[in-house]
Design an enzyme around this catalytic site. Structure first.
Site, PDB file in Angstrom:
ATOM      1  N   ARG A 188     -12.293   0.408 -19.847  1.00  0.00           N
ATOM      2  CA  ARG A 188     -13.237   0.004 -18.803  1.00  0.00           C
ATOM      3  C   ARG A 188     -12.559  -0.916 -17.776  1.00  0.00           C
ATOM      4  O   ARG A 188     -12.504  -2.118 -17.939  1.00  0.00           O
ATOM      5  CB  ARG A 188     -14.435  -0.701 -19.438  1.00  0.00           C
ATOM      6  CG  ARG A 188     -15.581  -0.913 -18.459  1.00  0.00           C
ATOM      7  CD  ARG A 188     -16.794  -1.497 -19.131  1.00  0.00           C
ATOM      8  NE  ARG A 188     -17.452  -0.546 -20.010  1.00  0.00           N
ATOM      9  CZ  ARG A 188     -18.054   0.578 -19.600  1.00  0.00           C
ATOM     10  NH1 ARG A 188     -18.083   0.887 -18.323  1.00  0.00           N
ATOM     11  NH2 ARG A 188     -18.614   1.386 -20.461  1.00  0.00           N
ATOM     12  N   TYR A 197     -13.320  14.315 -13.714  1.00  0.00           N
ATOM     13  CA  TYR A 197     -11.965  13.821 -13.395  1.00  0.00           C
ATOM     14  C   TYR A 197     -11.364  14.667 -12.260  1.00  0.00           C
ATOM     15  O   TYR A 197     -10.586  14.178 -11.445  1.00  0.00           O
ATOM     16  CB  TYR A 197     -11.083  13.818 -14.651  1.00  0.00           C
ATOM     17  CG  TYR A 197      -9.903  12.868 -14.525  1.00  0.00           C
ATOM     18  CD1 TYR A 197     -10.100  11.522 -14.248  1.00  0.00           C
ATOM     19  CD2 TYR A 197      -8.592  13.325 -14.689  1.00  0.00           C
ATOM     20  CE1 TYR A 197      -9.023  10.648 -14.126  1.00  0.00           C
ATOM     21  CE2 TYR A 197      -7.519  12.460 -14.591  1.00  0.00           C
ATOM     22  CZ  TYR A 197      -7.742  11.124 -14.306  1.00  0.00           C
ATOM     23  OH  TYR A 197      -6.671  10.267 -14.187  1.00  0.00           O
ATOM     24  N   LYS A 223      -2.593  14.001 -11.773  1.00  0.00           N
ATOM     25  CA  LYS A 223      -1.887  13.497 -12.963  1.00  0.00           C
ATOM     26  C   LYS A 223      -0.925  14.551 -13.520  1.00  0.00           C
ATOM     27  O   LYS A 223       0.141  14.200 -14.053  1.00  0.00           O
ATOM     28  CB  LYS A 223      -2.874  13.050 -14.042  1.00  0.00           C
ATOM     29  CG  LYS A 223      -3.664  11.786 -13.707  1.00  0.00           C
ATOM     30  CD  LYS A 223      -2.786  10.560 -13.482  1.00  0.00           C
ATOM     31  CE  LYS A 223      -3.608   9.278 -13.506  1.00  0.00           C
ATOM     32  NZ  LYS A 223      -2.796   8.109 -13.072  1.00  0.00           N
ATOM     33  N   ASP A 230       0.890  -1.166   0.000  1.00  0.00           N
ATOM     34  CA  ASP A 230       0.000   0.000   0.000  1.00  0.00           C
ATOM     35  C   ASP A 230       0.924   1.211   0.000  1.00  0.00           C
ATOM     36  O   ASP A 230       1.705   1.397   0.945  1.00  0.00           O
ATOM     37  CB  ASP A 230      -0.892  -0.045   1.247  1.00  0.00           C
ATOM     38  CG  ASP A 230      -1.831   1.162   1.341  1.00  0.00           C
ATOM     39  OD1 ASP A 230      -1.483   2.243   0.812  1.00  0.00           O
ATOM     40  OD2 ASP A 230      -2.890   1.020   1.961  1.00  0.00           O
ATOM     41  N   VAL A 231       0.857   2.038  -1.043  1.00  0.00           N
ATOM     42  CA  VAL A 231       1.836   3.133  -1.187  1.00  0.00           C
ATOM     43  C   VAL A 231       1.653   4.240  -0.153  1.00  0.00           C
ATOM     44  O   VAL A 231       2.506   5.123  -0.048  1.00  0.00           O
ATOM     45  CB  VAL A 231       1.855   3.732  -2.617  1.00  0.00           C
ATOM     46  CG1 VAL A 231       2.317   2.695  -3.632  1.00  0.00           C
ATOM     47  CG2 VAL A 231       0.512   4.342  -2.994  1.00  0.00           C
TER      48      VAL A 231
HETATM   49  P1  NAD Z   1      -7.324  -0.408 -11.666  1.00  0.00           P
HETATM   50  O1  NAD Z   1      -8.405  -0.065 -10.689  1.00  0.00           O
HETATM   51  O2  NAD Z   1      -7.296  -1.773 -12.184  1.00  0.00           O
HETATM   52  O3  NAD Z   1      -5.895  -0.025 -11.089  1.00  0.00           O
HETATM   53  C1  NAD Z   1      -5.684   0.969 -10.101  1.00  0.00           C
HETATM   54  C2  NAD Z   1      -4.802   0.335  -9.063  1.00  0.00           C
HETATM   55  O4  NAD Z   1      -4.414   1.277  -8.054  1.00  0.00           O
HETATM   56  C3  NAD Z   1      -5.498  -0.831  -8.312  1.00  0.00           C
HETATM   57  O5  NAD Z   1      -4.751  -1.997  -8.457  1.00  0.00           O
HETATM   58  C4  NAD Z   1      -5.498  -0.368  -6.873  1.00  0.00           C
HETATM   59  O6  NAD Z   1      -5.361  -1.428  -5.952  1.00  0.00           O
HETATM   60  C5  NAD Z   1      -4.271   0.532  -6.876  1.00  0.00           C
HETATM   61  N1  NAD Z   1      -4.219   1.378  -5.694  1.00  0.00           N
HETATM   62  C6  NAD Z   1      -5.149   2.251  -5.219  1.00  0.00           C
HETATM   63  N2  NAD Z   1      -4.753   2.767  -4.040  1.00  0.00           N
HETATM   64  C7  NAD Z   1      -3.538   2.213  -3.768  1.00  0.00           C
HETATM   65  C8  NAD Z   1      -2.613   2.334  -2.687  1.00  0.00           C
HETATM   66  N3  NAD Z   1      -2.866   3.113  -1.622  1.00  0.00           N
HETATM   67  N4  NAD Z   1      -1.461   1.618  -2.736  1.00  0.00           N
HETATM   68  C9  NAD Z   1      -1.189   0.819  -3.798  1.00  0.00           C
HETATM   69  N5  NAD Z   1      -2.024   0.642  -4.824  1.00  0.00           N
HETATM   70  C10 NAD Z   1      -3.186   1.337  -4.807  1.00  0.00           C
HETATM   71  O7  NAD Z   1      -7.545   0.654 -12.848  1.00  0.00           O
HETATM   72  P2  NAD Z   1      -6.650   1.019 -14.121  1.00  0.00           P
HETATM   73  O8  NAD Z   1      -7.574   1.748 -15.020  1.00  0.00           O
HETATM   74  O9  NAD Z   1      -5.910  -0.157 -14.607  1.00  0.00           O
HETATM   75  O10 NAD Z   1      -5.632   2.100 -13.517  1.00  0.00           O
HETATM   76  C11 NAD Z   1      -4.222   1.966 -13.612  1.00  0.00           C
HETATM   77  C12 NAD Z   1      -3.600   3.304 -13.938  1.00  0.00           C
HETATM   78  O11 NAD Z   1      -3.994   3.687 -15.243  1.00  0.00           O
HETATM   79  C13 NAD Z   1      -4.009   4.446 -13.016  1.00  0.00           C
HETATM   80  O12 NAD Z   1      -2.897   5.276 -12.780  1.00  0.00           O
HETATM   81  C14 NAD Z   1      -5.041   5.190 -13.853  1.00  0.00           C
HETATM   82  O13 NAD Z   1      -5.099   6.541 -13.479  1.00  0.00           O
HETATM   83  C15 NAD Z   1      -4.412   5.023 -15.220  1.00  0.00           C
HETATM   84  N6  NAD Z   1      -5.307   5.267 -16.358  1.00  0.00           N
HETATM   85  C16 NAD Z   1      -6.496   4.629 -16.457  1.00  0.00           C
HETATM   86  C17 NAD Z   1      -7.324   4.870 -17.563  1.00  0.00           C
HETATM   87  C18 NAD Z   1      -8.659   4.200 -17.712  1.00  0.00           C
HETATM   88  O14 NAD Z   1      -9.493   4.699 -18.482  1.00  0.00           O
HETATM   89  N7  NAD Z   1      -8.918   3.080 -17.042  1.00  0.00           N
HETATM   90  C19 NAD Z   1      -6.893   5.768 -18.569  1.00  0.00           C
HETATM   91  C20 NAD Z   1      -5.654   6.386 -18.429  1.00  0.00           C
HETATM   92  C21 NAD Z   1      -4.861   6.135 -17.318  1.00  0.00           C
HETATM   93  C1  IMJ Z   2     -12.193   8.754 -13.574  1.00  0.00           C
HETATM   94  C2  IMJ Z   2     -13.038   9.712 -13.024  1.00  0.00           C
HETATM   95  C3  IMJ Z   2     -13.784  10.588 -13.822  1.00  0.00           C
HETATM   96  C4  IMJ Z   2     -13.659  10.549 -15.179  1.00  0.00           C
HETATM   97  C5  IMJ Z   2     -12.831   9.580 -15.742  1.00  0.00           C
HETATM   98  C6  IMJ Z   2     -12.089   8.685 -14.945  1.00  0.00           C
HETATM   99  N1  IMJ Z   2     -12.513   9.281 -17.051  1.00  0.00           N
HETATM  100  C7  IMJ Z   2     -11.620   8.252 -17.104  1.00  0.00           C
HETATM  101  C8  IMJ Z   2     -11.344   7.837 -15.800  1.00  0.00           C
HETATM  102  C9  IMJ Z   2     -13.081   9.993 -18.193  1.00  0.00           C
HETATM  103  C10 IMJ Z   2     -11.054   7.692 -18.343  1.00  0.00           C
HETATM  104  C11 IMJ Z   2     -10.419   6.711 -15.400  1.00  0.00           C
HETATM  105  N2  IMJ Z   2      -9.068   7.244 -15.071  1.00  0.00           N
HETATM  106  C12 IMJ Z   2      -8.296   7.811 -16.163  1.00  0.00           C
HETATM  107  C13 IMJ Z   2      -8.535   7.265 -13.786  1.00  0.00           C
HETATM  108  O1  IMJ Z   2      -7.413   7.709 -13.638  1.00  0.00           O
HETATM  109  C14 IMJ Z   2      -9.310   6.786 -12.642  1.00  0.00           C
HETATM  110  C15 IMJ Z   2      -8.908   7.036 -11.377  1.00  0.00           C
HETATM  111  C16 IMJ Z   2      -9.692   6.746 -10.190  1.00  0.00           C
HETATM  112  C17 IMJ Z   2     -10.908   6.076 -10.221  1.00  0.00           C
HETATM  113  C18 IMJ Z   2     -11.602   5.845  -9.033  1.00  0.00           C
HETATM  114  C19 IMJ Z   2     -12.948   5.200  -8.991  1.00  0.00           C
HETATM  115  C20 IMJ Z   2     -13.253   4.578  -7.654  1.00  0.00           C
HETATM  116  C21 IMJ Z   2     -12.759   5.359  -6.482  1.00  0.00           C
HETATM  117  N3  IMJ Z   2     -11.670   6.150  -6.629  1.00  0.00           N
HETATM  118  C22 IMJ Z   2     -11.020   6.317  -7.826  1.00  0.00           C
HETATM  119  N4  IMJ Z   2      -9.838   6.967  -7.831  1.00  0.00           N
HETATM  120  C23 IMJ Z   2      -9.172   7.167  -8.989  1.00  0.00           C
HETATM  121  O2  IMJ Z   2     -13.334   5.276  -5.381  1.00  0.00           O
END
Ligand code: NAD
Ligand code: IMJ
Length: 257
Positions: A194, A157, A164, A65-66
């Site tokens: 997704r 967001y 970010k 856990d970071v």
């Molecule tokens: P995901 O939910 O599968 O991954 C997010 C991870 O963060 C999870 O494994 C969760 O356990 C971990 N996490 C949260 N709090 C933590 C903590 N305190 N210590 C350690 N780990 C912790 O979702 P994802 O979409 O695969 O997200 C991975 C990365 O990609 C994130 O940085 C997200 O912002 C980025 N991202 C996601 C999207 C998208 O549309 N899904 C788009 C661009 C970037």
């Molecule tokens: C997340 C929130 C709002 C808009 C969003 C997203 N869009 C996308 C994401 C348009 C693509 C996914 N994303 C890029 C992320 O980085 C998500 C981060 C995230 C998501 C959650 C959902 C559940 C929660 N906390 C979260 N914290 C970070 O409780």
């Protein structure tokens, strides 16, 4: 094992399930011969991550856990004793309290601001510092995941966009610090996928449709496509690239009206 990452080792933070972008990265790195350590946050994820890691030969699974400095310390101690060295760090961790990801940004609470930055931005620096002694003299690569919400206003967001932006700036400062030691630091800006982190986000379907309509490639991207760029950034083919953000977004970011 053959492949362009044979005899290399890496740690992947952020696998929660098989949809995680970090899992797409893990498969791509392992396919090229990299030996992997997976970290997970919180006891509830241990079983899922262990089950996924069973499919990755030679991998180990550790808690990290970071927000817990002692857990980061002990994860890297174990990686040091198990692997002896480290070539790559893949950072796929982000979190903001759910109620911060809806409505107007100006409502962001101080607590929400702090935790989102701690987990989603500061953690890259915290983890890189612990990785450093294990990467010394090895042409290492650090890769993180970001989103265009750092540069443009994306509805809901909110504070994650600010985090970010801090993450991407951290990539540049880390790249400058660590370049002289042969360690590269880059980000991948992924299009929407997704995953668990997208579950329950208001209007997510509309965003996917918008990308498929507007992006040059007329479609969305997959975690496997992020994974292949991750393997490129982790390995020798990207030896001249550091401090930058590479877009894996079907070209969406270039478009104007
Ligand atoms: P995901 O939910 O599968 O991954 C997010 C991870 O963060 C999870 O494994 C969760 O356990 C971990 N996490 C949260 N709090 C933590 C903590 N305190 N210590 C350690 N780990 C912790 O979702 P994802 O979409 O695969 O997200 C991975 C990365 O990609 C994130 O940085 C997200 O912002 C980025 N991202 C996601 C999207 C998208 O549309 N899904 C788009 C661009 C970037
Ligand atoms: C997340 C929130 C709002 C808009 C969003 C997203 N869009 C996308 C994401 C348009 C693509 C996914 N994303 C890029 C992320 O980085 C998500 C981060 C995230 C998501 C959650 C959902 C559940 C929660 N906390 C979260 N914290 C970070 O409780």
């Amino acid at each position: 094992m053959t492949g362009f990452l044979a005899n290399k080792t890496g740690v992947i933070l952020g696998v929660a399930n098989k949809r995680s972008i970090a899992w797409g990265c893990a498969k791509a790195l392992s396919d090229q011969g990299m030996r992997l350590a997976f970290t997970y946050a919180g006891d509830r994820l241990e079983k899922t991550v262990r089950t996924l890691a069973e499919d990755i030969d030679g991998s180990i699974v550790l808690p990290c856990d970071v927000t817990r400095p002692e857990e980061i310390d002990s994860a890297f101690e174990t990686i040091g004793s198990e692997f002896g060295h480290l070539d790559a760090v893949i950072h796929g961790v982000a979190f903001a309290p759910r109620d911060e990801l809806v409505g107007d940004f100006y409502h962001t609470s101080k607590e929400g601001y702090m935790i989102s930055h701690e987990v989603s931005a500061y953690s890259l620096t915290a983890v890189s510092r612990r990785a450093l002694p294990l990467m010394e003299g090895r042409d290492g690569s650090i890769v993180t995941l970001t989103y265009i919400g750092s540069e443009r206003v994306i509805q809901n967001y909110n504070v994650m966009g600010i985090a970010k932006a801090a993450l991407e700036a951290s990539v540049r400062y880390l790249a400058s610090d660590l370049g002289p030691r042969g360690i590269r630091v880059n980000a991948i800006s992924a299009g929407p996928i997704r995953t668990l982190s997208a579950a329950g986000i208001q209007g997510f379907n509309e965003i996917l449709d918008h990308i498929a309509d507007r992006a040059p490639l007329k479609r969305n991207i997959t975690a496997d496509e992020v994974g292949s760029v991750c393997s490129f950034l982790a390995g020798p083919m990207s030896s001249g690239i550091t401090g930058t953000t590479i877009y894996v977004d079907a070209g969406y970011h270039i478009m104007g009206v």
